[in-house]
Every structure is written in structure tokens, then in C-alpha cells.
Write an enzyme that holds these catalytic residues in place. Structure first.
Site, PDB file in Angstrom:
ATOM      1  N   CYS A 272      -4.580  -1.710  -1.692  1.00 13.38           N
ATOM      2  CA  CYS A 272      -4.691  -0.287  -1.962  1.00 13.38           C
ATOM      3  C   CYS A 272      -5.611  -0.129  -3.161  1.00 13.38           C
ATOM      4  O   CYS A 272      -5.305  -0.641  -4.253  1.00 13.38           O
ATOM      5  CB  CYS A 272      -3.298   0.253  -2.273  1.00 13.38           C
ATOM      6  SG  CYS A 272      -3.261   1.979  -2.755  1.00 13.38           S
ATOM      7  N   ASN A 273      -6.727   0.541  -2.978  1.00  8.13           N
ATOM      8  CA  ASN A 273      -7.663   0.742  -4.087  1.00  8.13           C
ATOM      9  C   ASN A 273      -7.037   1.609  -5.175  1.00  8.13           C
ATOM     10  O   ASN A 273      -7.263   1.402  -6.367  1.00  8.13           O
ATOM     11  CB  ASN A 273      -8.933   1.432  -3.581  1.00  8.13           C
ATOM     12  CG  ASN A 273      -9.752   0.536  -2.681  1.00  8.13           C
ATOM     13  OD1 ASN A 273     -10.705  -0.082  -3.110  1.00  8.13           O
ATOM     14  ND2 ASN A 273      -9.370   0.444  -1.421  1.00  8.13           N
TER      15      ASN A 273
ATOM     16  N   ASP B  66       0.875  -1.174   0.000  1.00  6.46           N
ATOM     17  CA  ASP B  66       0.000   0.000   0.000  1.00  6.46           C
ATOM     18  C   ASP B  66       0.914   1.226   0.000  1.00  6.46           C
ATOM     19  O   ASP B  66       2.127   1.105   0.208  1.00  6.46           O
ATOM     20  CB  ASP B  66      -0.889  -0.010   1.262  1.00  6.46           C
ATOM     21  CG  ASP B  66      -1.802   1.213   1.345  1.00  6.46           C
ATOM     22  OD1 ASP B  66      -2.406   1.570   0.315  1.00  6.46           O
ATOM     23  OD2 ASP B  66      -1.911   1.821   2.426  1.00  6.46           O
ATOM     24  N   SER B  67       0.312   2.391  -0.188  1.00  5.74           N
ATOM     25  CA  SER B  67       1.096   3.630  -0.097  1.00  5.74           C
ATOM     26  C   SER B  67       1.579   3.858   1.336  1.00  5.74           C
ATOM     27  O   SER B  67       2.504   4.640   1.559  1.00  5.74           O
ATOM     28  CB  SER B  67       0.233   4.806  -0.513  1.00  5.74           C
ATOM     29  OG  SER B  67      -0.870   4.922   0.373  1.00  5.74           O
TER      30      SER B  67
ATOM     31  N   HIS C 120      -7.192   2.953   3.952  1.00  9.06           N
ATOM     32  CA  HIS C 120      -6.914   3.735   5.171  1.00  9.06           C
ATOM     33  C   HIS C 120      -8.187   3.960   5.992  1.00  9.06           C
ATOM     34  O   HIS C 120      -8.125   4.100   7.215  1.00  9.06           O
ATOM     35  CB  HIS C 120      -6.325   5.109   4.815  1.00  9.06           C
ATOM     36  CG  HIS C 120      -4.861   5.088   4.468  1.00  9.06           C
ATOM     37  ND1 HIS C 120      -4.396   4.585   3.273  1.00  9.06           N
ATOM     38  CD2 HIS C 120      -3.773   5.499   5.161  1.00  9.06           C
ATOM     39  CE1 HIS C 120      -3.077   4.698   3.247  1.00  9.06           C
ATOM     40  NE2 HIS C 120      -2.674   5.254   4.378  1.00  9.06           N
TER      41      HIS C 120
ATOM     42  N   CYS D 200     -11.107   2.974   0.246  1.00  8.73           N
ATOM     43  CA  CYS D 200      -9.668   3.219   0.443  1.00  8.73           C
ATOM     44  C   CYS D 200      -9.304   2.476   1.724  1.00  8.73           C
ATOM     45  O   CYS D 200     -10.035   2.549   2.713  1.00  8.73           O
ATOM     46  CB  CYS D 200      -9.414   4.715   0.588  1.00  8.73           C
ATOM     47  SG  CYS D 200      -7.779   5.133   1.233  1.00  8.73           S
TER      48      CYS D 200
ATOM     49  N   GLU E 157      -2.311   8.302   8.427  1.00  9.82           N
ATOM     50  CA  GLU E 157      -0.845   8.184   8.411  1.00  9.82           C
ATOM     51  C   GLU E 157      -0.237   8.836   9.650  1.00  9.82           C
ATOM     52  O   GLU E 157       0.769   8.386  10.171  1.00  9.82           O
ATOM     53  CB  GLU E 157      -0.258   8.818   7.142  1.00  9.82           C
ATOM     54  CG  GLU E 157      -0.456   7.982   5.882  1.00  9.82           C
ATOM     55  CD  GLU E 157       0.334   6.678   5.888  1.00  9.82           C
ATOM     56  OE1 GLU E 157       1.491   6.666   6.327  1.00  9.82           O
ATOM     57  OE2 GLU E 157      -0.225   5.645   5.450  1.00  9.82           O
TER      58      GLU E 157
END
Ligand code: DGL
Length: 272
Positions: free
Chosen positions: A69-70, A6-7, A182, A180, A148
Site C-alpha cells: 500500500c503506497n 493494504d487498506s 488498487h 496506488c 473495492e
């Protein structure tokens, strides 16, 4: 061995379901925090990053790649399948199908990043499942940064969730898709703001099940129940990532460090 990326820390919302469903399975996780958030980046750049990460995970021993991660799935899933034809990939897309099946008033909301809504995967999702359904979309750029930063229940997080959900709630949706990875970490707050009349849909448990099916089909599903060895890499700040692993996943081991080189290659730097 399962490779997951993922990011940033969002993909850990998928990892927690993988760990619950397949506790004996080893996994490698890569959080590309040097480039998070992905959601506002051009699709071509996300594709390049996703290819670099895939190569990294394969070199570290991954057999199946879960794009947790979309945004990266929307930008890169089809290209990755073409570029690595022997590697099975499990990608993610906003869970419009279950939302469309469950809505009683035929009005659903989807929250995701700008890049996720731009990709051809989302257009095809609308073609397949949105007939006769009003689909309201909303981008929520601040939510990724809040997660984050570990801000899951701060006043700032509440203000952002209220601001992003307001148009969807005024439109009268009864299903809300977390598009998403997150966002599930903000779910308690999202539930509070949305109220009991809105059902929240998180595709993470279904994605974990799909990863398990693919592992099983290839004979890679660990079934000896032995404790798993997992390694969590970040391309960003290792100490901050370690804190997130503890807070979001209950993982207390050391985080590992990976680094992007100038030629676009991703290499391991410090073990976990
Ligand atoms: N967690 C990611 C997703 O599922 C990416 C968010 C971002 O980096 O913008 O879309």
C-alpha cells in the site's frame, strides 16, 4: 512466513506477483476494509492502523512485512521500522525512478492518493529523481472505491479514469506511474484511455522481487516448491472479500475474519 497488508484488495496486485515469483511461499494477508479507503485519512491515523496490523501479522507468525500500500508506506514505513527494529519491512513508493529514466519528453504523470503525495517519502522521491523532469500528480479518490466494489470495467469506472487522466494527458505525459496498489486492477481501462503513446509503470513486480531478496537474505525463502498455505483476512465483510479474492486472484478458499477491538488491538475472529 510473509505478512502483507493494504487498506483493502489493492495489495492483491502485489500478492499475485509474489505468488507468481515465489509459488512455494506461504503468506498472510490483511485487508483493513473496515477503514478503506486510507487515502483521505490523516497520516497519524494511518500510522496507528499500520502499527496495529503489523502487531497482528507478527502474532500470526509473519517474519517479513510487505506494506502493499503506497498510502500506508508513505504514512508509516519509517515509524514502523523504528518501532519494530528487528522486523524487516518492504514498503512501496510511486515508481518515479523508472519513469524518469524512460521518459523521452521529460514529462511524467503519477496517480496516487492524497496521503501518498503528502508523506515525506514522496518529497524525498522528488528530490532524488525529478531533476529536469516535469512531474504531474493527480489524486484519484474514486478509483479505490470502484476497485473495492469490483467495478473494473463499468461505465462509471471509465468515466472516472477519463476524468482523472484528462489533465495528465492534456499535459502530454509519456510515462504514467500507478502509485496506488488498487490501480493495476484498472490497468486495461487505464491503457485504453491513455492510448499507446503512454507507458504504464506498475511497481508490483519489483516489490515482489525485493520481498524475495529479503526472504532469501534471512534464509526464509521456501524453496521446496510445495503448495503454499495462505490466509487472507479482512476486517470488513468476509463474503464480499471472498468474492474479490476469487475475481482478482483466482483464490477460491474461504476468507478469514479479523476484528478491531476498542483498545486498538486487531484480533483474529474466524479462520479461513
Ligand atoms: N492501495 C492503497 C495504496 O496503494 C490505498 C488506497 C486507499 O485505501 O486509499 O495507496
Amino acid at each position: 512466513m510473509l505478512g502483507v497488508f493494504d487498506s483493502g484488495v489493492g495489495g492483491l496486485s502485489v500478492v499475485r506477483h509474489l505468488m507468481l515469483q515465489y509459488p512455494g511461499q506461504s503468506l498472510l494477508y490483511l485487508a483493513d476494509q473496515a477503514h478503506a479507503p486510507y487515502g483521505e485519512r490523516p497520516l497519524a491515523e494511518i500510522r496507528r492502523l499500520a502499527a496495529g496490523i503489523t502487531r497482528f501479522l507478527l502474532l500470526q507468525g509473519a517474519q517479513l512485512i510487505v506494506i502493499a500500500c503506497n498510502t500506508a508506506s508513505a504514512a508509516a514505513l519509517l515509524g514502523l521500522r523504528a518501532a519494530f527494529p528487528d522486523v524487516p519491512f518492504v514498503g512501496m513508493e510511486p515508481a518515479l525512478k523508472p519513469a524518469a529514466e524512460r521518459t523521452r519528453i521529460r514529462r511524467v504523470g503519477i496517480i496516487a492518493t492524497a496521503a501518498t503525495f503528502q508523506g515525506e517519502l514522496f518529497a524525498s522521491l522528488l528530490d532524488r529523481y525529478a531533476a529536469g523532469i516535469e512531474v504531474r500528480t493527480q489524486v484519484c479518490p474514486d478509483l479505490v472505491s470502484l476497485v473495492e466494489a469490483g467495478e473494473l470495467d463499468s461505465p462509471r469506472a471509465r468515466e472516472a479514469v477519463e476524468r482523472y487522466l484528462e489533465p495528465l494527458l492534456s499535459a502530454g505525459i509519456d510515462e504514467l506511474v500507478l502509485g496506488c496498489t488498487h490501480y493495476p486492477f484498472l490497468r486495461p481501462m487505464i491503457e485504453q484511455v491513455a492510448g499507446p503513446g503512454v507507458e504504464i509503470i506498475d511497481p508490483a513486480p519489483a516489490v515482489a522481487r525485493q520481498a524475495g531478496r529479503v526472504l532469501f537474505q534471512h534464509g526464509w525463502l521456501a524453496d521446496d516448491g510445495a503448495p503454499q498455505t495462505s490466509t487472507f483476512y479482512t476486517t470488513g465483510d468476509r463474503v464480499r472479500f471472498q468474492r474479490a479474492l476469487r475475481d482478482l486472484l483466482g483464490e477460491t478458499g474461504a476468507a478469514a475474519q479479523a476484528r478491531w477491538l476498542a483498545d486498538g488491538k486487531l484480533v483474529p475472529l474466524l479462520p479461513g
